[in-house]
Design a protein around this motif. Structure first.
Motif, short mmCIF file in Angstrom:
data_model
loop_
_atom_site.label_atom_id
_atom_site.label_comp_id
_atom_site.label_asym_id
_atom_site.label_seq_id
_atom_site.Cartn_x
_atom_site.Cartn_y
_atom_site.Cartn_z
N GLU A 1 53.37 83.68 7.64
CA GLU A 1 53.76 84.81 6.85
C GLU A 1 55.04 84.50 5.91
N TYR B 1 49.69 81.25 28.80
CA TYR B 1 51.34 81.77 29.26
C TYR B 1 51.03 82.53 30.67
N VAL C 1 46.61 82.99 25.51
CA VAL C 1 46.97 83.97 24.61
C VAL C 1 46.12 83.12 23.16
N PRO D 1 44.16 90.80 14.04
CA PRO D 1 45.52 91.85 14.38
C PRO D 1 46.64 91.40 15.15
N SER D 2 47.55 91.98 15.10
CA SER D 2 49.05 91.76 15.66
C SER D 2 48.70 91.31 16.96
N GLY D 3 49.47 89.98 17.42
CA GLY D 3 49.25 89.49 18.66
C GLY D 3 47.83 88.78 19.13
N CYS D 4 47.15 88.57 18.10
CA CYS D 4 46.06 87.77 18.33
C CYS D 4 45.97 86.33 18.65
N GLY D 5 47.08 85.79 18.08
CA GLY D 5 47.41 84.29 18.38
C GLY D 5 47.44 83.64 17.16
N LYS D 6 47.71 84.24 15.98
CA LYS D 6 47.89 83.24 14.67
C LYS D 6 48.86 82.42 14.89
N SER D 7 50.12 82.94 15.22
CA SER D 7 51.29 81.83 14.92
C SER D 7 51.41 81.08 15.76
N THR D 8 50.93 81.42 17.25
CA THR D 8 50.83 80.45 18.31
C THR D 8 49.82 79.26 17.78
N1 LIG Z 1 56.61 82.69 24.63
C1 LIG Z 1 55.56 83.43 25.17
N2 LIG Z 1 55.43 83.62 26.28
C2 LIG Z 1 54.65 84.72 26.84
N3 LIG Z 1 53.75 85.27 25.88
C3 LIG Z 1 53.83 84.67 24.54
C4 LIG Z 1 54.76 84.05 24.07
N4 LIG Z 1 54.65 83.76 22.58
C5 LIG Z 1 53.74 84.72 22.38
N5 LIG Z 1 53.15 85.27 23.34
C6 LIG Z 1 52.09 86.25 23.28
O1 LIG Z 1 50.96 85.44 22.85
C7 LIG Z 1 49.93 86.40 21.98
C8 LIG Z 1 49.77 85.86 20.65
O2 LIG Z 1 50.99 85.75 19.91
P1 LIG Z 1 51.08 85.30 18.43
O3 LIG Z 1 52.71 85.27 17.93
O4 LIG Z 1 50.55 84.13 18.13
O5 LIG Z 1 50.53 86.31 17.68
P2 LIG Z 1 50.16 86.91 16.07
O6 LIG Z 1 48.63 87.08 15.90
O7 LIG Z 1 50.78 85.83 15.31
O8 LIG Z 1 50.95 88.28 16.15
P3 LIG Z 1 51.59 88.99 14.84
O9 LIG Z 1 50.67 89.29 13.61
O10 LIG Z 1 52.11 90.14 15.52
O11 LIG Z 1 52.81 87.88 14.51
C9 LIG Z 1 50.81 87.84 21.81
O12 LIG Z 1 50.27 88.55 22.75
C10 LIG Z 1 52.19 87.11 22.57
O13 LIG Z 1 52.85 88.39 23.17
#
Ligand SMILES: Nc1ncnc2c1ncn2[C@@H]1O[C@H](COP(=O)(O)OP(=O)(O)OP(=O)(O)O)[C@@H](O)[C@H]1O
Length: 362
Positions: free
Chosen positions: A160, A11, A16, A35-42
């Motif tokens: 989740e 992105y 990410v 940790p939060s924001g590490c990219g799990k959901s993506t």
């Molecule tokens: N559409 C987007 N545009 C820009 N950055 C994005 C977008 N979607 C996610 N991100 C960034 O990508 C990174 C990973 O996001 P993701 O949702 O995969 O994290 P996560 O590990 O699932 O977090 P959480 O546990 O907080 O849900 C984060 O830093 C987020 O800000």
């Protein structure tokens, strides 16, 4: 089986998710954690193309997911999320039947499948005609997972799914998920940030940090061979060590115990103690009666001779079928670094020691 090959999401010029490669075998329960924001959901959403890949490939049972028609993709990969996304004006039965209906299944087959799934998730048949607002959070979440399984997908992706539930409902659903996984043998990829949940469900952990996969292993391997300082710190903040000990048994850690009979001379006892650091005193029947050494706070005293005899009491012996967590708790409580392991007749059959816990990988 799902193979992720060099999965990457960028992105605004920033990765990410970066070059994630791993294979989830059939029937595996893989938890993505970090940790939060590490990219799990993506990562999860790239598996079923809800988010397009910047680079890499996803192979589902030998087929490249990017080449699969949308309809096949939805059938072959079930998806359940925290906010459930049930359609509010549809009944429970209609909600569960979404994918089968899209696939054009005949009505009787859909009805049978809905019934089967409601049974699998312990949803009362009366719920068929209810609407989502008439359900509790836990019931709605069950419907959400049932819907994800409706077309009997090869893989279940869960983001989740129990995150918004109260702890009791959450635990009940985790147990249910465990049972359903065993009964269906589905391959599951599950995102959570809750270590307790992960430990309960996972057969494998994929630990992510800043978009990278840092370790992909079974829980026991994570504990004994963390890939780096990050994993060690991440796990160290949880009570993973204790949780694992709650799934290990005393017989897996039992070693030969140094012992002396009550009639042994002081010289013999001292000699055994010099070699082992402690010695169990056993009675004529071979039952442990006392312990020299291995008691916290008396080590120096013991070095100079026999030190104080600690009377063995029944509540600090261990039995082979006891969990190591319980044995450890007894050690802590009694302030000793060794426990006698006794058989059914109360005879000394070996010992478990603090060194053994630290050094052994059963
Ligand atoms: N559409 C987007 N545009 C820009 N950055 C994005 C977008 N979607 C996610 N991100 C960034 O990508 C990174 C990973 O996001 P993701 O949702 O995969 O994290 P996560 O590990 O699932 O977090 P959480 O546990 O907080 O849900 C984060 O830093 C987020 O800000």
């Amino acid at each position: 089986m799902i193979e992720l090959q060099g999965l990457t999401k960028t992105y605004g010029g920033k990765d990410v998710v970066s070059d994630v490669s791993m294979t989830v075998d059939s029937g595996e329960f893989c938890v993505l954690i970090g940790p939060s924001g590490c990219g799990k959901s993506t990562t999860l959403k790239m598996i079923n193309r809800l988010i397009p890949l910047s680079a890499g490939r996803v192979i589902l049972n030998g087929e490249d997911v990017t080449t699969l028609p949308e309809e096949q993709l939805r059938r072959r990969m079930g998806y359940a999320i925290q906010s459930i996304g049930l359609f509010p004006h549809w009944t429970v039965a209609q909600n569960i039947a979404v994918v089968p209906r899209l696939l054009g299944w005949p009505k009787s087959r859909i009805d049978d499948r809905v019934e089967e799934l409601m049974h699998l998730f312990h949803l009362d048949p009366d719920f068929r005609a209810k609407h989502p607002h008439q359900l509790s959070g836990g019931q709605a979440q069950r419907v959400g997972v049932a819907r994800a399984l409706a077309a009997d997908p090869e893989v279940l992706l869960m983001d989740e799914p129990f995150g918004a539930l109260d702890p009791i409902t959450r635990e009940a659903l985790q147990a249910e998920m465990q049972r359903v996984h065993q009964e269906t043998g589905k391959t599951v990829v599950f995102v959570t940030h809750d270590m307790d949940e992960a430990l309960k469900l996972a057969s494998r952990f994929a630990i992510l940090n800043q978009g990278r996969l840092v370790q992909y292993d079974r829980p026991i391997e994570l504990m004994f061979e963390p890939a780096d300082d990050f994993v060690q710190d991440f796990l160290g903040k949880s009570d993973l060590g204790l949780k694992l000990l709650s799934r290990r048994w005393v017989h897996q850690y039992t070693a030969d115990a140094p012992y002396a009979g009550v009639r042994a001379s002081q010289g013999e006892i001292i000699e055994t103690m010099r070699s082992y650091g402690h010695v169990w005193l056993v009675d004529d029947q071979g039952r442990p009666e006392g312990l020299f050494g291995a008691r916290l706070g008396v080590a120096r005293e013991a070095q100079q001779g026999l030190g104080r005899l600690t009377q063995v009491e029944t509540d600090w012996t261990a039995t082979p079928d006891m969990t190591m967590k319980e044995a450890l708790s007894r050690m802590v409580w009694r302030r000793v670094t060794a426990l006698p392991v006794v058989d059914d007749a109360g005879h000394l059959a070996g010992e478990v020691t603090m060194d053994g816990i630290m050094g052994r990988q059963p």
